[in-house]
Design a protein around this motif. Structure first.
Motif, PDB file in Angstrom:
ATOM      1  N   VAL A   1       0.849  -1.190   0.000  1.00  0.00           N
ATOM      2  CA  VAL A   1       0.000   0.000   0.000  1.00  0.00           C
ATOM      3  C   VAL A   1       0.884   1.238   0.000  1.00  0.00           C
ATOM      4  O   VAL A   1       1.995   1.209   0.521  1.00  0.00           O
ATOM      5  N   GLN A   2       0.392   2.304  -0.588  1.00  0.00           N
ATOM      6  CA  GLN A   2       1.141   3.562  -0.611  1.00  0.00           C
ATOM      7  C   GLN A   2       0.304   4.664   0.013  1.00  0.00           C
ATOM      8  O   GLN A   2      -0.897   4.790  -0.257  1.00  0.00           O
ATOM      9  N   ILE A   3       0.956   5.487   0.846  1.00  0.00           N
ATOM     10  CA  ILE A   3       0.283   6.577   1.533  1.00  0.00           C
ATOM     11  C   ILE A   3       0.265   7.809   0.624  1.00  0.00           C
ATOM     12  O   ILE A   3       1.270   8.121  -0.024  1.00  0.00           O
ATOM     13  N   ARG A   4      -0.853   8.516   0.579  1.00  0.00           N
ATOM     14  CA  ARG A   4      -0.974   9.700  -0.256  1.00  0.00           C
ATOM     15  C   ARG A   4       0.044  10.766   0.151  1.00  0.00           C
ATOM     16  O   ARG A   4       0.363  10.918   1.324  1.00  0.00           O
ATOM     17  N   CYS A   5       0.511  11.515  -0.815  1.00  0.00           N
ATOM     18  CA  CYS A   5       1.481  12.582  -0.529  1.00  0.00           C
ATOM     19  C   CYS A   5       0.865  13.686   0.324  1.00  0.00           C
ATOM     20  O   CYS A   5       1.579  14.365   1.066  1.00  0.00           O
ATOM     21  N   ASP A   6      -0.454  13.884   0.223  1.00  0.00           N
ATOM     22  CA  ASP A   6      -1.097  14.948   0.985  1.00  0.00           C
ATOM     23  C   ASP A   6      -1.734  14.449   2.281  1.00  0.00           C
ATOM     24  O   ASP A   6      -2.501  15.174   2.918  1.00  0.00           O
ATOM     25  N   ALA A   7      -1.411  13.203   2.691  1.00  0.00           N
ATOM     26  CA  ALA A   7      -1.977  12.655   3.931  1.00  0.00           C
ATOM     27  C   ALA A   7      -1.461  13.453   5.126  1.00  0.00           C
ATOM     28  O   ALA A   7      -0.267  13.711   5.247  1.00  0.00           O
ATOM     29  N   GLN A   8      -2.370  13.831   6.016  1.00  0.00           N
ATOM     30  CA  GLN A   8      -2.011  14.608   7.197  1.00  0.00           C
ATOM     31  C   GLN A   8      -1.601  13.676   8.337  1.00  0.00           C
ATOM     32  O   GLN A   8      -2.095  12.551   8.434  1.00  0.00           O
ATOM     33  N   PRO A   9      -0.697  14.124   9.220  1.00  0.00           N
ATOM     34  CA  PRO A   9      -0.319  13.286  10.366  1.00  0.00           C
ATOM     35  C   PRO A   9      -1.524  12.908  11.207  1.00  0.00           C
ATOM     36  O   PRO A   9      -2.435  13.702  11.425  1.00  0.00           O
ATOM     37  N   GLY A  10      -1.535  11.663  11.678  1.00  0.00           N
ATOM     38  CA  GLY A  10      -2.638  11.181  12.500  1.00  0.00           C
ATOM     39  C   GLY A  10      -2.777   9.672  12.412  1.00  0.00           C
ATOM     40  O   GLY A  10      -2.005   8.995  11.714  1.00  0.00           O
ATOM     41  N   LEU A  11      -3.764   9.142  13.137  1.00  0.00           N
ATOM     42  CA  LEU A  11      -4.019   7.703  13.184  1.00  0.00           C
ATOM     43  C   LEU A  11      -5.080   7.341  12.157  1.00  0.00           C
ATOM     44  O   LEU A  11      -6.133   7.993  12.074  1.00  0.00           O
ATOM     45  N   TYR A  12      -4.817   6.286  11.365  1.00  0.00           N
ATOM     46  CA  TYR A  12      -5.730   5.846  10.313  1.00  0.00           C
ATOM     47  C   TYR A  12      -6.041   4.357  10.483  1.00  0.00           C
ATOM     48  O   TYR A  12      -5.197   3.588  10.937  1.00  0.00           O
ATOM     49  N   ALA A  13      -7.259   3.977  10.098  1.00  0.00           N
ATOM     50  CA  ALA A  13      -7.683   2.574  10.150  1.00  0.00           C
ATOM     51  C   ALA A  13      -7.674   1.974   8.746  1.00  0.00           C
ATOM     52  O   ALA A  13      -7.889   2.677   7.749  1.00  0.00           O
ATOM     53  N   VAL A  14      -7.426   0.664   8.681  1.00  0.00           N
ATOM     54  CA  VAL A  14      -7.459  -0.089   7.421  1.00  0.00           C
ATOM     55  C   VAL A  14      -8.645  -1.038   7.474  1.00  0.00           C
ATOM     56  O   VAL A  14      -8.778  -1.821   8.422  1.00  0.00           O
ATOM     57  N   ARG A  15      -9.489  -0.970   6.472  1.00  0.00           N
ATOM     58  CA  ARG A  15     -10.670  -1.840   6.416  1.00  0.00           C
ATOM     59  C   ARG A  15     -10.381  -3.064   5.558  1.00  0.00           C
ATOM     60  O   ARG A  15      -9.822  -2.964   4.466  1.00  0.00           O
ATOM     61  N   TRP A  16     -10.782  -4.211   6.083  1.00  0.00           N
ATOM     62  CA  TRP A  16     -10.648  -5.515   5.417  1.00  0.00           C
ATOM     63  C   TRP A  16     -11.993  -5.800   4.756  1.00  0.00           C
ATOM     64  O   TRP A  16     -13.000  -6.024   5.414  1.00  0.00           O
ATOM     65  N   ASN A  17     -12.020  -5.771   3.421  1.00  0.00           N
ATOM     66  CA  ASN A  17     -13.256  -5.990   2.659  1.00  0.00           C
ATOM     67  C   ASN A  17     -13.150  -7.336   1.940  1.00  0.00           C
ATOM     68  O   ASN A  17     -12.530  -7.436   0.872  1.00  0.00           O
ATOM     69  N   GLU A  18     -13.736  -8.361   2.562  1.00  0.00           N
ATOM     70  CA  GLU A  18     -13.668  -9.711   1.999  1.00  0.00           C
ATOM     71  C   GLU A  18     -14.949 -10.024   1.248  1.00  0.00           C
ATOM     72  O   GLU A  18     -16.050  -9.720   1.712  1.00  0.00           O
ATOM     73  N   ARG A  19     -14.789 -10.661   0.112  1.00  0.00           N
ATOM     74  CA  ARG A  19     -15.920 -10.983  -0.751  1.00  0.00           C
ATOM     75  C   ARG A  19     -16.960 -11.836  -0.008  1.00  0.00           C
ATOM     76  O   ARG A  19     -16.633 -12.884   0.550  1.00  0.00           O
ATOM     77  N   GLY A  20     -18.198 -11.357   0.017  1.00  0.00           N
ATOM     78  CA  GLY A  20     -19.279 -12.104   0.640  1.00  0.00           C
ATOM     79  C   GLY A  20     -19.383 -11.941   2.140  1.00  0.00           C
ATOM     80  O   GLY A  20     -20.203 -12.607   2.775  1.00  0.00           O
ATOM     81  N   LYS A  21     -18.546 -11.066   2.747  1.00  0.00           N
ATOM     82  CA  LYS A  21     -18.573 -10.877   4.196  1.00  0.00           C
ATOM     83  C   LYS A  21     -18.618  -9.393   4.523  1.00  0.00           C
ATOM     84  O   LYS A  21     -18.323  -8.540   3.681  1.00  0.00           O
TER      85      LYS A  21
END
Length: 311
Positions: free
Chosen positions: A229-249
């Motif tokens: 994964v690559q972080i956007r160049c304009d991403a601001q400092p802070g805490l971010y969550a990653v969502r797991w999107n599984e097919r059918g769930k």
């Protein structure tokens, strides 16, 4: 003479400017010192760091005090990430969380704890009580007698305490994420490798998304799936969550990371191109449209030929 008078006048102006600057610096310094001493709005209240509790000790504590329990990771099977630290003297159970090579839990002494000695023990993680039975004595705390007014003041102090952090710091050589609270640090514009270390899904079944990603990514792999994964160049400092999107769930929060700095000069996000899977999904529609257009053209051509023949 006029030159000497003009020079003398200019010297006086310079001296007055210096005096004003000195006065301004002195005033600013006085304000800063008064704020630091607690008499001004510049002083910000901060919570005291938790007091360490050694193994095997009986620690005298005060109501509302925060204490920390730390042990080396991997030394004992009874001490691992997620193990609870329990005692009747605590407001709530603590949780051992990875802190580089240590496991640390932070707990708060209850304002309602009666005077006396209380055991502090390790217990099984929540939900694993029937899988791994853990019941290990760490030490004890001793609560001294206090007046009712002190208990009321304790309640007010505890209400102002910041919540205990759930973030974990796993060693850099371990795969990310080790747990959903394994918070790694990254700079805007940089890349990270996300790996499923417990074989939760198969190749191509999971898409990871996050507000600071340049795009959503599909996880691939023969046995254990992963993605860069690559972080956007304009991403601001802070805490971010990653969502797991599984097919059918249903989607779920699978990981977290912290952007700690802005991007390096000249940072550019990659151009987003359609992924191969999206192209494959759209291919039947494109083929169908092309076939329909070809058939339409053929029918029109045949109609024109019949009209010419009839003339």
């Amino acid at each position: 003479m006029q030159r000497l008078e003009r020079s003398s006048t200019e010297m006086k102006r310079v001296q007055m400017s210096v005096n004003w600057m000195r006065a301004g610096v002195a005033t600013s310094l006085a304000l800063l010192l008064s704020g630091a001493s607690g008499g001004g709005a510049l002083a910000a209240p901060t919570a005291d760091p938790p007091r360490p509790m050694p193994s095997g000790a009986e620690l005298p504590v005060t109501l509302g005090e925060r204490i920390s329990i730390s042990t080396d990771a991997g030394v004992s099977g009874d001490a691992s990430n997620g193990v609870r630290v329990v005692s009747p003297a605590f407001v709530s159970d603590g949780t051992l969380r990875m802190d580089d090579r240590l496991l640390t839990a932070v707990v708060t002494v209850s304002c309602t704890a009666a005077p006396g000695s209380y055991e502090v023990r390790f217990g099984s993680p929540v939900g694993d009580e029937n899988v791994s039975k853990i019941d290990r004595l760490w030490g004890s705390v001793r609560v001294a007698p206090v007046e009712a007014a002190e208990r009321e003041a304790c309640e007010r102090r505890v209400a102002k305490l910041p919540p205990v952090s759930q973030e974990e710091r796993w060693p850099e050589d371990s795969g990310w994420p080790a747990t959903p609270w394994d918070v790694r640090t990254v700079r805007a514009g940089e890349r990270m490798t996300a790996s499923d270390g417990v074989a939760m899904a198969s190749d191509g079944e999971v898409t990871l998304s996050s507000p600071a990603f340049t795009r959503s990514v599909v996880m691939h792999g023969a046995k254990l799936v992963s993605a860069v994964v690559q972080i956007r160049c304009d991403a601001q400092p802070g805490l971010y969550a990653v969502r797991w999107n599984e097919r059918g769930k249903s989607a779920k929060i699978w990981a977290r990371y912290r952007v700690v700095d802005t991007a390096a000069p000249g940072c550019q996000d990659p151009v987003v191109t359609p992924q191969a899977s999206a192209v494959r999904r759209s291919a039947p529609w494109l083929l169908g449209a092309a076939a329909a257009l070809t058939a339409s053209c053929a029918a029109g051509y045949a109609f024109l030929r019949r009209r010419k023949a009839s003339r």
